[in-house]
Design a protein around this motif. Structure first.
Motif, PDB file in Angstrom:
ATOM      1  N   LEU A 216      -6.493 -11.540   0.707  1.00 54.05           N
ATOM      2  CA  LEU A 216      -7.042 -12.516  -0.214  1.00 54.05           C
ATOM      3  C   LEU A 216      -7.209 -11.806  -1.548  1.00 54.05           C
ATOM      4  N   ILE A 217      -6.569 -12.357  -2.569  1.00 55.14           N
ATOM      5  CA  ILE A 217      -6.710 -11.821  -3.920  1.00 55.14           C
ATOM      6  C   ILE A 217      -7.670 -12.754  -4.655  1.00 55.14           C
ATOM      7  N   LEU A 218      -8.895 -12.285  -4.870  1.00 58.52           N
ATOM      8  CA  LEU A 218      -9.952 -13.082  -5.495  1.00 58.52           C
ATOM      9  C   LEU A 218      -9.914 -12.892  -7.001  1.00 58.52           C
ATOM     10  N   MET A 219      -9.910 -13.986  -7.729  1.00 59.95           N
ATOM     11  CA  MET A 219      -9.898 -13.925  -9.190  1.00 59.95           C
ATOM     12  C   MET A 219     -11.331 -13.997  -9.703  1.00 59.95           C
TER      13      MET A 219
ATOM     14  N   GLU B  65       3.472  -6.728   3.541  1.00 60.65           N
ATOM     15  CA  GLU B  65       3.716  -5.616   4.463  1.00 60.65           C
ATOM     16  C   GLU B  65       2.501  -4.698   4.599  1.00 60.65           C
ATOM     17  N   ASP B  66       1.845  -4.404   3.468  1.00 60.06           N
ATOM     18  CA  ASP B  66       0.737  -3.456   3.498  1.00 60.06           C
ATOM     19  C   ASP B  66      -0.122  -3.596   2.242  1.00 60.06           C
ATOM     20  N   GLU B  67      -1.186  -2.792   2.185  1.00 57.42           N
ATOM     21  CA  GLU B  67      -2.105  -2.839   1.044  1.00 57.42           C
ATOM     22  C   GLU B  67      -1.404  -2.508  -0.271  1.00 57.42           C
ATOM     23  N   ALA B  68      -0.489  -1.570  -0.239  1.00 56.24           N
ATOM     24  CA  ALA B  68       0.217  -1.190  -1.467  1.00 56.24           C
ATOM     25  C   ALA B  68       0.937  -2.393  -2.069  1.00 56.24           C
ATOM     26  N   ARG B  69       1.536  -3.217  -1.229  1.00 57.85           N
ATOM     27  CA  ARG B  69       2.224  -4.419  -1.732  1.00 57.85           C
ATOM     28  C   ARG B  69       1.211  -5.419  -2.281  1.00 57.85           C
ATOM     29  N   ALA B  70       0.060  -5.562  -1.638  1.00 61.12           N
ATOM     30  CA  ALA B  70      -0.977  -6.465  -2.142  1.00 61.12           C
ATOM     31  C   ALA B  70      -1.441  -6.021  -3.527  1.00 61.12           C
ATOM     32  N   VAL B  71      -1.617  -4.718  -3.709  1.00 57.86           N
ATOM     33  CA  VAL B  71      -2.020  -4.185  -5.017  1.00 57.86           C
ATOM     34  C   VAL B  71      -0.919  -4.450  -6.040  1.00 57.86           C
ATOM     35  N   GLU B  72       0.322  -4.215  -5.648  1.00 54.87           N
ATOM     36  CA  GLU B  72       1.462  -4.466  -6.539  1.00 54.87           C
ATOM     37  C   GLU B  72       1.476  -5.929  -6.997  1.00 54.87           C
ATOM     38  N   LEU B  73       1.246  -6.856  -6.057  1.00 53.87           N
ATOM     39  CA  LEU B  73       1.215  -8.278  -6.419  1.00 53.87           C
ATOM     40  C   LEU B  73       0.048  -8.588  -7.345  1.00 53.87           C
ATOM     41  N   ALA B  74      -1.128  -8.055  -7.038  1.00 54.69           N
ATOM     42  CA  ALA B  74      -2.305  -8.331  -7.874  1.00 54.69           C
ATOM     43  C   ALA B  74      -2.077  -7.895  -9.317  1.00 54.69           C
ATOM     44  N   LYS B  75      -1.376  -6.792  -9.504  1.00 54.28           N
ATOM     45  CA  LYS B  75      -1.089  -6.308 -10.858  1.00 54.28           C
ATOM     46  C   LYS B  75      -0.188  -7.266 -11.628  1.00 54.28           C
ATOM     47  N   GLN B  76       0.539  -8.143 -10.914  1.00 51.01           N
ATOM     48  CA  GLN B  76       1.435  -9.105 -11.566  1.00 51.01           C
ATOM     49  C   GLN B  76       0.715 -10.375 -12.011  1.00 51.01           C
TER      50      GLN B  76
ATOM     51  N   ASP C 185      -4.245 -12.338 -15.076  1.00 50.72           N
ATOM     52  CA  ASP C 185      -5.644 -11.952 -15.281  1.00 50.72           C
ATOM     53  C   ASP C 185      -5.807 -10.432 -15.318  1.00 50.72           C
ATOM     54  N   ALA C 186      -4.910  -9.707 -14.656  1.00 52.19           N
ATOM     55  CA  ALA C 186      -4.995  -8.248 -14.591  1.00 52.19           C
ATOM     56  C   ALA C 186      -4.818  -7.603 -15.961  1.00 52.19           C
ATOM     57  N   MET C 187      -4.265  -8.335 -16.909  1.00 53.90           N
ATOM     58  CA  MET C 187      -4.004  -7.798 -18.247  1.00 53.90           C
ATOM     59  C   MET C 187      -5.047  -8.226 -19.273  1.00 53.90           C
ATOM     60  N   ILE C 188      -6.106  -8.899 -18.843  1.00 55.25           N
ATOM     61  CA  ILE C 188      -7.107  -9.404 -19.778  1.00 55.25           C
ATOM     62  C   ILE C 188      -8.428  -8.675 -19.540  1.00 55.25           C
ATOM     63  N   PRO C 189      -8.873  -7.889 -20.530  1.00 57.80           N
ATOM     64  CA  PRO C 189     -10.158  -7.199 -20.375  1.00 57.80           C
ATOM     65  C   PRO C 189     -11.281  -8.204 -20.100  1.00 57.80           C
ATOM     66  N   GLY C 190     -12.108  -7.897 -19.121  1.00 57.83           N
ATOM     67  CA  GLY C 190     -13.213  -8.776 -18.761  1.00 57.83           C
ATOM     68  C   GLY C 190     -12.936  -9.653 -17.562  1.00 57.83           C
ATOM     69  N   LEU C 191     -11.680  -9.739 -17.144  1.00 55.49           N
ATOM     70  CA  LEU C 191     -11.334 -10.464 -15.920  1.00 55.49           C
ATOM     71  C   LEU C 191     -10.939  -9.414 -14.873  1.00 55.49           C
ATOM     72  N   ALA C 192     -11.025  -9.776 -13.600  1.00 54.41           N
ATOM     73  CA  ALA C 192     -10.716  -8.804 -12.547  1.00 54.41           C
ATOM     74  C   ALA C 192     -10.150  -9.516 -11.334  1.00 54.41           C
ATOM     75  N   LEU C 193      -9.463  -8.738 -10.527  1.00 53.56           N
ATOM     76  CA  LEU C 193      -8.919  -9.225  -9.261  1.00 53.56           C
ATOM     77  C   LEU C 193      -9.448  -8.320  -8.146  1.00 53.56           C
ATOM     78  N   GLU C 194      -9.994  -8.929  -7.119  1.00 52.57           N
ATOM     79  CA  GLU C 194     -10.490  -8.182  -5.963  1.00 52.57           C
ATOM     80  C   GLU C 194      -9.579  -8.479  -4.786  1.00 52.57           C
ATOM     81  N   LEU C 195      -9.141  -7.447  -4.096  1.00 49.90           N
ATOM     82  CA  LEU C 195      -8.282  -7.612  -2.922  1.00 49.90           C
ATOM     83  C   LEU C 195      -9.091  -7.335  -1.675  1.00 49.90           C
ATOM     84  N   ARG C 196      -8.948  -8.233  -0.704  1.00 53.58           N
ATOM     85  CA  ARG C 196      -9.635  -8.050   0.564  1.00 53.58           C
ATOM     86  C   ARG C 196      -8.713  -8.378   1.713  1.00 53.58           C
ATOM     87  N   PRO C 197      -8.587  -7.473   2.704  1.00 51.50           N
ATOM     88  CA  PRO C 197      -7.783  -7.782   3.879  1.00 51.50           C
ATOM     89  C   PRO C 197      -8.447  -8.915   4.651  1.00 51.50           C
ATOM     90  N   VAL C 198      -7.627  -9.780   5.224  1.00 51.70           N
ATOM     91  CA  VAL C 198      -8.128 -10.876   6.049  1.00 51.70           C
ATOM     92  C   VAL C 198      -8.321 -10.333   7.465  1.00 51.70           C
TER      93      VAL C 198
END
Length: 122
Positions: free
Chosen positions: A4-7, A87-98, A101-114
């Motif tokens: 789950l990628i939380l905005m 496939e794995d956490e690394a791919r989830a992080v890679e997706l979140a960076k895309q 919101d990841a490029m806007i200071p003050g916004l964040a993305l939180e990743l959590r395994p289901v």
């Protein structure tokens, strides 16, 4: 593995965005959704209303009680999420960076395994 990628949203940051920035964010989310669907990683996405429209149900004296808001001591709130199957956490992080919101200071993305999932049968 599902993530789950939380905005995380700061309304003050959103208020300062220009029309162009807002358009780029919308276009970026549409492109992200299309790309993850094409790769078979997309499960779902939802945008959530402002917390001022929330209700909270919690036990009070052994009975459920409904109150307005969560009204936590934070200006940030969960504005929405993506649910992806990768496939794995690394791919989830890679997706979140895309996500734009990841490029806007003050916004964040939180990743959590289901840990558990029941998507129903339609």
């Amino acid at each position: 593995m599902k993530y789950l990628i939380l905005m995380q949203v700061d309304p003050e940051v959103l208020e300062r965005l220009t029309d162009e920035q807002q358009r780029r964010i919308g276009d970026g989310h549409a492109a992200f959704t299309a790309a993850t669907k094409e790769r078979g990683e997309f499960i779902a996405t939802q945008a959530l209303a402002d917390p001022s429209r929330s209700k909270v149900v919690r036990a009070t004296g052994g009975q459920p009680e409904v109150t307005d808001g969560p009204f936590v001591e934070s200006k940030e709130f969960m504005g929405g999420f993506y649910l992806v199957d990768v496939e794995d956490e690394a791919r989830a992080v890679e997706l979140a960076k895309q996500i734009p919101d990841a490029m806007i200071p003050g916004l964040a993305l939180e990743l959590r395994p289901v840990m558990f999932s029941d998507l129903g049968d339609g």
